[in-house]
Motif scaffolding. Sequence first.
Motif, PDB file in Angstrom:
ATOM      1  N   ILE A 678      -2.716   9.133  -5.931  1.00 17.64           N
ATOM      2  CA  ILE A 678      -2.600  10.597  -5.895  1.00 17.64           C
ATOM      3  C   ILE A 678      -3.975  11.242  -5.994  1.00 17.64           C
ATOM      4  O   ILE A 678      -4.312  12.144  -5.220  1.00 17.64           O
ATOM      5  CB  ILE A 678      -1.694  11.097  -7.039  1.00 17.64           C
ATOM      6  N   SER A 679      -4.808  10.766  -6.919  1.00 18.71           N
ATOM      7  CA  SER A 679      -6.144  11.351  -7.055  1.00 18.71           C
ATOM      8  C   SER A 679      -7.027  10.986  -5.866  1.00 18.71           C
ATOM      9  O   SER A 679      -7.918  11.755  -5.477  1.00 18.71           O
ATOM     10  CB  SER A 679      -6.798  10.915  -8.368  1.00 18.71           C
ATOM     11  N   TYR A 680      -6.770   9.825  -5.254  1.00 26.47           N
ATOM     12  CA  TYR A 680      -7.489   9.456  -4.025  1.00 26.47           C
ATOM     13  C   TYR A 680      -7.211  10.477  -2.922  1.00 26.47           C
ATOM     14  O   TYR A 680      -8.139  10.946  -2.243  1.00 26.47           O
ATOM     15  CB  TYR A 680      -7.054   8.057  -3.581  1.00 26.47           C
ATOM     16  N   LEU A 681      -5.945  10.842  -2.734  1.00 31.20           N
ATOM     17  CA  LEU A 681      -5.587  11.823  -1.709  1.00 31.20           C
ATOM     18  C   LEU A 681      -6.198  13.190  -2.005  1.00 31.20           C
ATOM     19  O   LEU A 681      -6.698  13.869  -1.102  1.00 31.20           O
ATOM     20  CB  LEU A 681      -4.064  11.932  -1.596  1.00 31.20           C
ATOM     21  N   LEU A 682      -6.154  13.616  -3.269  1.00 26.78           N
ATOM     22  CA  LEU A 682      -6.753  14.903  -3.632  1.00 26.78           C
ATOM     23  C   LEU A 682      -8.262  14.882  -3.395  1.00 26.78           C
ATOM     24  O   LEU A 682      -8.852  15.862  -2.915  1.00 26.78           O
ATOM     25  CB  LEU A 682      -6.456  15.237  -5.092  1.00 26.78           C
ATOM     26  N   SER A 683      -8.886  13.768  -3.738  1.00 24.70           N
ATOM     27  CA  SER A 683     -10.329  13.641  -3.550  1.00 24.70           C
ATOM     28  C   SER A 683     -10.697  13.683  -2.071  1.00 24.70           C
ATOM     29  O   SER A 683     -11.671  14.351  -1.677  1.00 24.70           O
ATOM     30  CB  SER A 683     -10.797  12.330  -4.164  1.00 24.70           C
TER      31      SER A 683
END
Length: 795
Positions: A678-683
């Motif tokens: 999830i944080s990969y996609l946001l990043s």
Amino acid sequence: MKRILSILAVLSLPVFSFASEADLVIPDGIKSQNILYWGFLITFAGFMFGLYQFMRVKKIRAHQSMLDVAHVIYETGKTYLIQQGKFLAILFLFIGAAVAFYFGWLSDADFGVGGVLMILGWTVVGILGSYSVAWFGIRMNTLANSRMAFASLERKPIKLLNIPLSAGMSIGVVLISLELIMMLIILLFVPGEYAGASFIGFAIGESLGASALRIAGGIFTKIADIGSDLMKVIFKIGEDDPRNPGTIADCVGDNAGDSVGPTADGFETYGVTGVALISFIVLAVTNIEYQVELLAWIFIMRIMMIVTSVASYGINSVLTKAKYQNADDLDFEKPLSSLVWITSIFSIIVTFIVSYLTIKDLPNDLWISLSVIISAGTLGAALIPEFTKIFTSPKSTHVKEVVEASKQGGASLNILSGLVAGNFSAFWKGMVFFLLMFVAYYASTFGLDGFMIYPSIFAFGLVAFGMLGMGPVTIAVDSYGPVTDNAQSIYELSLIEENQKEVTPEIEKEFGFTPDFEKSKYFLEANDGAGNTFKATAKPVLIGTAVVGATTMIFALILVIEKTLGVKPEEILNLLNPYTIMGFLLGGAVIYWFTGASIQAVTTGAARAVEFIKKNINLNPNAPRKADVEKSRAVVKICTVYAQKGMWNIFIAIFSFALAFAFISSPAHSNAPVSLFISYLLSIAFFGLFQAIFMANAGGSWDNAKKVVEVDMQEKGTALHDAAIVGDTVGDPYKDTSSVALNPVIKFTTLFGLLAMEIAISERFRDIAPYVGFVFLAVALYFVYRSFYKMRIKS
């Protein structure tokens, strides 16, 4: 009428049987909304309006010498597009395998063979949609470019405005109407339990098509552009000298990068943003009646986009004609700016009216809150171009600063000054996006929180939706640029100026006016400056919608995770979870690798093109001053080869990274790793936003600084011009390769990531997912290695 439309839709779908429910179920009550069937007809009428504009441009007459050059550009562009079509067919095998694997084996829903084939069918339709609008865009632009080049001789600058703008509106309206027709067919005629999966398949397909065409087109066009431009410095020849084999390739590249790429990208942008909102409504709103009302409202608003854009175009045309009909000179930016603002204001008014008429019965006067949120996005779509012009317009302080820096310190200070413009632009655009999203969040607190979960995220998605509220116009001003750029080249390649003694009486007799050769070049170059500016203004709007829309899609994914794993998102999605921090680091790393890999492909291809052109350019004074078609095709082949090499490395790596990080995030032993993906996609979304804005506006400032030196200062062939050309060649891959390609990369990663994560968390697969993930990570790292070490310039 509903029965007729149903028959037409059934003819377009395969026959299949259905059994049970899927996670993303579209309520069947939507099919009873008669207004959507009328909307279907309105959308079809918009599609026909776009074709009408196409025919209008086609009927405009031009000198045969210019029509012949345009035909060569189109035929060469066709060869490139056919190659890209074959490439897309190969890429579909990767995506199709993942789609079939999930829906055919891992999904809890029993789709059956027919259902899986239907989803794959809609994936193919999505790819073909992006591919077909790319064909339409290149055909439209190669019709308009020759007509505009010829119109420059008539000394009626309003014609030079109307031709590329009509072409742009044709592309914009056809593109959005076609995309909306496809989505309405899914909504109205596919059974509800399978419509959600069909939307996902369709969006993945159009995202794949756009990613391939945008990235490969961006690499192609800048190889050709740099190869052609550097000849001006090396051999001191003119901008579009016919003897330069790179000139035709540059014209083809203008269409591959600035027409094929943006039209496919625009088609995908509208689809993916719509699918993000549909997914969120279905997952976040529990009341079925409210789901139906909101889904109908979303589609009605999308239909009204077409109406407001066409009406605004008509109003602006009347105003422009009244003001500039007999003008001998024209600031081409002003009518384009007025079109953007008229459309924005008109769209905001219509948003409130339509929302009141369709959803006034929702509790807490939600029609007001939702209208405010959408209007913030629509206003942003007008404000963002104004902020872009501050950094890219030939009249802007930043562009003048680049010119002044070039005077004082040559190419070095030119490049540094452009980097400053790009960095400042990223700051101010970030402030604009913050303001828009804050307004959306604040408006969402007025009643929306009792209506759905995570209302602020839905509001962020509506901001992206509002940015697209003037979609055909945004696409039109973006498509304006490649027509104006090509028109200059066609004017030179036609040799009409060299043959003016023979041509002048022919034009007087056949076309009824005396050509003004002295003023025509000035008009073409001035209009090209406006085209450069408005190409730059569309980029941050599209990239902004990618990020804001991706945020909505990511939170739709979070809801799927919550439902599948039975955990509250805040328990694992927080900064105290180390996987969250690691995911942010991975996303930033991938963005910076991508921009480097795409520029490396341009650099290597351009080096090869320059080598070939230097060996094959014939500057003998006694040689015929015309384009050598065979040598030009050889340059086009070089551009195509390196575009596909670069695209192959990039796509496989992005595809593998999405699967790798999703699978490594699998909750095989605990739920904590889920946060990594999830944080990969946001990043990816937020690093990508600022990198894209920085690169696009730095490139735009270098491009128009060169235009100031050439048009306003008349300094062609000087040391100052050489410095400006060097800066422009640095900016070429910045603005037309890496930055623009980040838009489909963000959306493809997010959308395909939704599917990848659903595979990773499925009960049948989650235990082995991390091991498979490390295999895909190894594959991704290998193609990262290839993207530089197998793409280096050969000594």
